[in-house]
Design an enzyme around this catalytic site. Structure first.
Site, PDB file in Angstrom:
ATOM      1  N   ASP A   8       0.860  -1.186   0.000  1.00 19.84           N
ATOM      2  CA  ASP A   8       0.000   0.000   0.000  1.00 19.84           C
ATOM      3  C   ASP A   8       0.894   1.233   0.000  1.00 19.84           C
ATOM      4  OD1 ASP A   8      -1.720  -2.131   0.628  1.00 19.84           O
ATOM      5  OD2 ASP A   8      -3.073  -0.829   1.744  1.00 19.84           O
TER       6      ASP A   8
ATOM      7  N   LYS B 243     -10.244   0.173  -2.744  1.00 17.99           N
ATOM      8  CA  LYS B 243     -10.198  -0.068  -1.302  1.00 17.99           C
ATOM      9  C   LYS B 243     -10.493   1.216  -0.533  1.00 17.99           C
ATOM     10  CE  LYS B 243      -7.061  -1.334   2.465  1.00 17.99           C
ATOM     11  NZ  LYS B 243      -5.709  -1.772   2.854  1.00 17.99           N
TER      12      LYS B 243
ATOM     13  N   LYS C  41      -6.922   3.283  -3.604  1.00 17.18           N
ATOM     14  CA  LYS C  41      -7.349   3.270  -2.212  1.00 17.18           C
ATOM     15  C   LYS C  41      -7.579   4.693  -1.756  1.00 17.18           C
ATOM     16  CE  LYS C  41      -5.387   1.969   2.292  1.00 17.18           C
ATOM     17  NZ  LYS C  41      -4.331   1.217   2.987  1.00 17.18           N
TER      18      LYS C  41
END
Lengths: 306, 315
Positions: free
Chosen positions: B152, B251, B215
């Site tokens: 991430d 996400k 995300k």
């Protein structure tokens, strides 16, 4: 209205988490006086309202249980002060709800305010009578201290909409529990108005949550709720079958259960005399005893080191 | 997978071309977007559909701990919870992944070996992203070497807001190159991008640069995932697949705490991107406390009694 003014109808609301929501279900039911005259519409809570109330009560528990007994006493006394200022409103609501004369209703409200003050005084005294130092055969101080149980579901008495309500609610919160109250099904208005008093009395939101609706519908999810620590079945007294069912459901997570009782201790569904001296039974019903052993050090030849 | 979809090769040829492309994206109708997100949030999901949604949501969680106080013990406890969320009910699905800092990735990998639960590691000087590129790349290499299945990364919001899109683009490319077989999630920190237009631009920028997931946020700022900004990103991945055939995951992270909220997001996914995204390969929740609420709801559905926080683990 004789002066031509339009009447301002009051929309009674629930009291949950310090706020005044309508029922999640959107339902209301008609509240009438004993002769059948319409008084107001009250929200008819659903089990989801009960669930929300338990969440609010759980959230408030840490702060309320952790507050000093002195502080709780002051806040409860403040509630009594606020009640005193609203005596006329409550006398009117109680007279309507229970079909009492004005003077009798006023006497009931006075008794309720006095009852509240009485319990406010108990907050910092209950530990002395329900706890204390235990004599033990060893080099320890052994102290028992009463602690609040947690979230208590209170089924308020059906027949006494205000004095009865105060008599079951005040002892629960005086000792540091938080409460989810199911008001008298046929006479919920004084209870809903009490929520307005509590909201303006420094009582943290969520310590008391008041629901109106059908007792059986709300009591069962509360009795089986895994995050409720105790239940007072006073309001289930008129229906022995329901009371038994609730007690069975409550056993699942070992809730403390206070059975419907007369003040003099006799079990039964008959009317309770709410004006009688309540004693400390309702205060101690929702306490747990914590006992600590504190070593005093080894006893030498000369006896205690103290 | 090509790092840039061929259809948009021109768009990333130069800084000015990229700016022209991103600023040429249609503006976002903020009122319409929020109204659409709110309208989809009113769906009533009950009984069997609710049970399906709860299990799906549990299987989509990246169970996250990103605290300065993280210890190996806490990471192992979290890993145990990811594998077996509700010890009283073995039918409960596993979460998708455990999300940790790079230095905890090896601990998480060891704890999750053979379980099928993936290890995601934040990297690139998370959460601020204020570090030199080689520091960020070293961070990524560390995490990949420790065995992380997913990385991430955070974008350089400073460069993005200053309009230096190509710098952001090249940084994502560089990180992607370091990832190897690990899937790359690109965090935009939507709460710092100020406008919906910027979120749309960032989404396209991330997708062009080869992100496997886009995300919303780090969970470290005031505004995290909201239904509206997630809806916007879902529209972006839907449009991107229509034009390039490449599917990219989404996400939302941070601020999703209740089952009700999670189900609202699943409705958004189903109604916007479509059923293809209703799978933990393509949609994730970055959350920690959400799992407990889902478990309590699950217990309520299976027993008929309301559960409480005493019946789920404290993490």
């Amino acid at each position: 209205m004789s002066d031509g003014r339009l009447s301002v109808f009051k929309t009674y609301k629930l009291y949950v988490g310090g706020k005044f929501p309508r029922s999640e279900s959107g339902r209301v039911y008609e509240v009438t006086d004993p002769k059948g005259k319409w008084l107001a519409n009250a929200p008819q809570s659903s089990r989801k309202d009960a669930r929300d109330a338990v969440v609010a009560a759980r959230k408030a528990f840490g702060g309320w249980a952790g507050a000093t007994a002195y502080n709780r006493g002051q806040i409860l006394y403040r509630v009594a002060e606020m009640l005193e200022g609203r005596r006329e409103q409550f006398a009117r609501e109680v007279a309507d709800a229970e079909g009492l004369s004005k003077s009798k209703a006023a006497a009931v409200v006075d008794a309720a305010v006095d009852r509240w003050v009485w319990y406010a005084g108990w907050t910092d005294k209950i530990a002395q009578i329900a706890g204390g130092a235990n004599p033990v055969a060893g080099p320890y101080f052994n102290l028992s201290t009463p602690e609040p149980t947690g979230v208590v579901a209170v089924l308020a008495p059906q027949e006494s909409s205000f004095l009865g309500l105060v008599s079951v609610l005040a002892p629960v919160i005086a000792t540091g529990n938080t409460a989810v109250v199911v008001a008298s099904a046929d006479a919920p208005l004084p209870a809903l108005s009490l929520g307005e008093v509590l909201a303006t009395s420094d009582l943290p939101g969520g310590v008391v949550n008041i629901l109106s609706g059908r007792t059986a519908e709300l009591a069962l999810p509360l009795a089986s709720h895994q995050d409720v620590n105790a239940i007072d079945l006073t309001g289930a007294a008129p229906d022995a079958g329901l009371a038994k069912e609730l007690e069975t459901a409550a056993a699942d997570n070992l809730k403390r259960v206070l059975r419907p009782q007369h003040v003099d201790g006799e079990d039964g569904a008959g009317g309770t005399d709410w004006t009688a001296d309540p004693g400390t039974r309702r205060l101690t019903a929702f306490l747990e005893t914590k006992t600590v052993w504190h070593p005093t050090g080894a006893l030498g030849a000369s006896g205690s080191s103290y | 997978m090509p790092t840039t979809a061929p259809a948009f090769a021109d768009a990333t040829a130069s800084d000015s071309a990229l700016r022209r492309f991103l600023h040429g994206l249609p503006g976002v109708d903020a009122v319409g977007l929020e109204a659409r997100a709110a309208a989809l949030g009113t769906r009533s999901i009950k009984t069997t559909a609710k049970a399906y949604a709860i299990d799906l949501a549990i299987s989509m969680i990246d169970l996250t701990t990103l605290e300065g106080a993280d210890t190996p013990g806490k990471v192992r406890a979290l890993a145990a919870k990811a594998v077996n969320p509700d010890p009283t009910d073995r039918t409960t699905p596993r979460t998708a992944a455990v999300c940790v800092y790079p230095d905890m990735a090896a601990t998480a990998v060891a704890a999750l070996a053979g379980s099928g639960v993936k290890v995601a590691s934040v990297a690139t000087a998370f959460p601020a992203g204020r570090a030199a590129l080689d520091v960020k790349l070293a961070d990524v290499r560390d995490a990949v070497a420790a065995g992380a299945d997913e990385i991430d990364m955070v974008i350089d919001r400073g460069a993005f807001l200053a309009g230096r899109y190509l710098k952001v683009y090249e940084e994502i490319l560089a990180v992607k190159a370091e990832c190897g077989s690990a899937r790359l999630k690109v965090i935009f920190e939507t709460g710092e991008l100020s406008t919906y237009d910027n979120i749309r631009r960032a989404s396209w920028l991330g997708m062009l640069a080869g992100a496997d997931f886009i995300k919303t946020s780090t969970g470290k700022v005031a505004t995290n995932a909201t239904p509206a900004n997630t809806l916007l990103m879902l529209e972006a991945v839907r449009d991107f697949r229509e034009q390039t055939g490449v599917q990219i995951g989404v996400k939302p992270a941070g601020g999703i705490r209740t089952s009700k909220d999670a189900i609202k997001f699943l409705v958004l996914v189903n109604e916007t991107a479509g059923e293809d995204w209703l799978d933990n390969h393509w949609f994730r929740f970055g959350a920690s406390s959400l799992l407990n609420d889902l478990l309590m709801q699950r217990q309520k559905l299976s027993t008929g009694r309301y559960s409480g926080p005493d019946y789920v683990t404290v993490d």
